[in-house]
Scaffold this active site. Structure first.
Site, PDB file in Angstrom:
ATOM      1  CB  CYS A  82      -0.903   0.023   1.225  1.00 20.03           C
ATOM      2  SG  CYS A  82      -1.894   1.534   1.346  1.00 20.03           S
TER       3      CYS A  82
ATOM      4  CB  CYS B  81      -2.391   3.850  -6.007  1.00 19.96           C
ATOM      5  SG  CYS B  81      -3.739   2.995  -5.153  1.00 19.96           S
TER       6      CYS B  81
END
Length: 240
Positions: free
Chosen positions: A84, A201
């Protein structure tokens, strides 16, 4: 050298965690089960929204992240990766509270571009609004002499919507429509001078790939997976 055990601090989101594990498997030289590396995964999807937290509108993730790292350590992990990007906002505070090595996506991506693509001095960053606003990824790339271009506000809103749609198992939009928005955002960055695109991302590689773009594309999960394989004691398979 004894192989090390990879700890994955995941769940942010679950599909990105699965993608990370799959990329570790597919990039590990193995002809039988026993040739693969041991991987321990803590997939905790209860972490608060990362962008909300970074922008000061939500609860801090730090206690949960530290707890997850300690859980992985107790389970036997030798080092930790976190699929993440936005949660890397807390990486320095995490390192102060844990004892296991933490492998930063920022370091891995900057190192890869500098080593493998020294000609690329300007990249476009596609990421959550939290990642973009924090500026930490851009700062780390800048330390290696790489300038970062980010999306204009209107386009960034579409990128953020695309990321949330990827996360949703009940999105009204087909994946192709999500991909189209991400391609358009990437092309806007290329038009402004980006010589490469960073998927900043971990949901973005689920909807955007190199075949969608005309410039080098840096899948941060792929790069992180390959770095983890090396740190664990094996040389990843050649990219194909």
């Amino acid at each position: 050298m004894a192989e090390k055990i990879i700890g994955i601090l995941g769940g942010m989101g679950p599909e990105a965690t699965l993608d990370c594990f799959e990329k570790i498997i597919r990039n590990t030289p193995a002809v039988k089960d026993q040739d693969h590396l041991r991987v321990i995964i803590d997939s905790n999807s209860k972490a608060p929204d990362r962008t909300e937290a970074i922008l000061g509108k939500g609860a801090s993730l730090l206690p949960l992240l530290v707890q997850g790292c300690r859980t992985l350590q107790q389970a036997g992990a030798d080092f930790i990766i976190m699929p993440c990007v936005s949660a890397h906002f807390y990486q320095e505070e995490m390192r102060q509270q844990i004892t296991l090595p933490f492998v930063s996506i920022f370091d891995v991506v900057a190192g890869t571009i500098s080593h493998d693509h020294p000609e690329i001095k300007v990249v476009g960053l596609l990421g959550t609004t939290g990642t973009v606003r924090s500026g930490l990824f851009q700062k780390r790339l800048g330390e290696d002499g790489i300038e970062t271009i980010v999306c204009e506000d209107k386009i960034q809103e579409r990128v953020m919507a695309a990321i949330y749609d990827v996360k949703s198992s009940q999105s009204d939009r087909p994946r192709k429509a999500i991909t189209d928005d991400l391609v358009a955002a990437a092309q806007s960055l290329i038009f402004r001078g980006a010589l490469g695109i960073v998927a900043g991302c971990t949901e973005i590689p689920l909807a955007l790939s190199q075949r969608d773009l005309s410039v080098p594309y840096f899948d941060v999960l792929l790069l992180l997976a390959r770095a983890a394989i090396r740190l664990a004691g094996k040389e990843p398979l050649s990219l194909r």
